[in-house]
Scaffold this motif. Structure first.
Motif, mmCIF file in Angstrom:
data_model
loop_
_atom_site.group_PDB
_atom_site.id
_atom_site.type_symbol
_atom_site.label_atom_id
_atom_site.label_comp_id
_atom_site.label_asym_id
_atom_site.label_seq_id
_atom_site.Cartn_x
_atom_site.Cartn_y
_atom_site.Cartn_z
ATOM 1 N N UNK A 64 0.814 -1.228 0.000
ATOM 2 C CA UNK A 64 0.000 0.000 0.000
ATOM 3 C C UNK A 64 0.843 1.272 0.000
ATOM 4 N N UNK A 65 1.977 1.228 -0.664
ATOM 5 C CA UNK A 65 2.861 2.384 -0.779
ATOM 6 C C UNK A 65 3.572 2.281 -2.131
ATOM 7 N N UNK A 66 3.950 3.400 -2.701
ATOM 8 C CA UNK A 66 4.656 3.351 -3.981
ATOM 9 C C UNK A 66 6.109 2.909 -3.760
ATOM 10 N N UNK A 67 6.690 2.368 -4.799
ATOM 11 C CA UNK A 67 8.086 1.931 -4.752
ATOM 12 C C UNK A 67 8.988 3.102 -4.372
ATOM 13 N N UNK A 68 8.791 4.238 -5.019
ATOM 14 C CA UNK A 68 9.638 5.404 -4.766
ATOM 15 C C UNK A 68 9.499 5.907 -3.328
#
Length: 130
Positions: A64-68
């Motif tokens: 639930x978080x972006x890779x970046x």
């Protein structure tokens, strides 16, 4: 015999929707070892022989978080450790954490901590520990 009776009640699901937990763990372990280097979705995907969109889905669907955002969080947490526990200057800390630009480092640090690295270090050492 049991499978013959159960088989009609089973449904097939697309493999891409359900990433194996061990793959997620392996990717996170890999990133924790390499986050200070040049790392991207493509390089992580290549290390595991999967597509970069599969890696992206792991982050968006499972974590639930972006890779970046995940990479930046690791890098900035490491920077906080270095700010508190070393006397390295801000530029060296930025480079040590995997940033090629102090300006980018300062911007991301400020987004996450609402102050610059220099201000953070100053506040930390001025605040009594008791």
């Amino acid at each position: 015999m049991l499978l013959i009776r159960v088989f009609p009640y089973l449904s097939l699901a697309d493999y891409q929707e359900y990433m194996p937990q061990d793959l997620t763990s392996d990717i996170l372990a890999y990133i924790s070892q390499h986050f200070t280097e040049d790392i991207s979705l493509a390089s992580v995907a290549a290390a595991f022989g999967i597509g970069k969109y599969a890696v992206s889905r792991i982050f968006s669907n499972v974590l639930k978080v972006s890779f970046l955002h995940y990479i930046n969080s690791l890098r900035i947490d490491y920077a906080v450790y270095l700010l508190i526990n070393t006397d390295l200057n801000i530029t060296n800390i930025a480079m040590e954490c995997g940033y090629h630009s102090q300006q980018t480092f300062n911007r991301i640090f400020k987004e996450l901590y609402s102050c610059t690295p220099k201000e953070y270090r100053k506040k930390y050492f001025e605040t009594p520990l008791y």
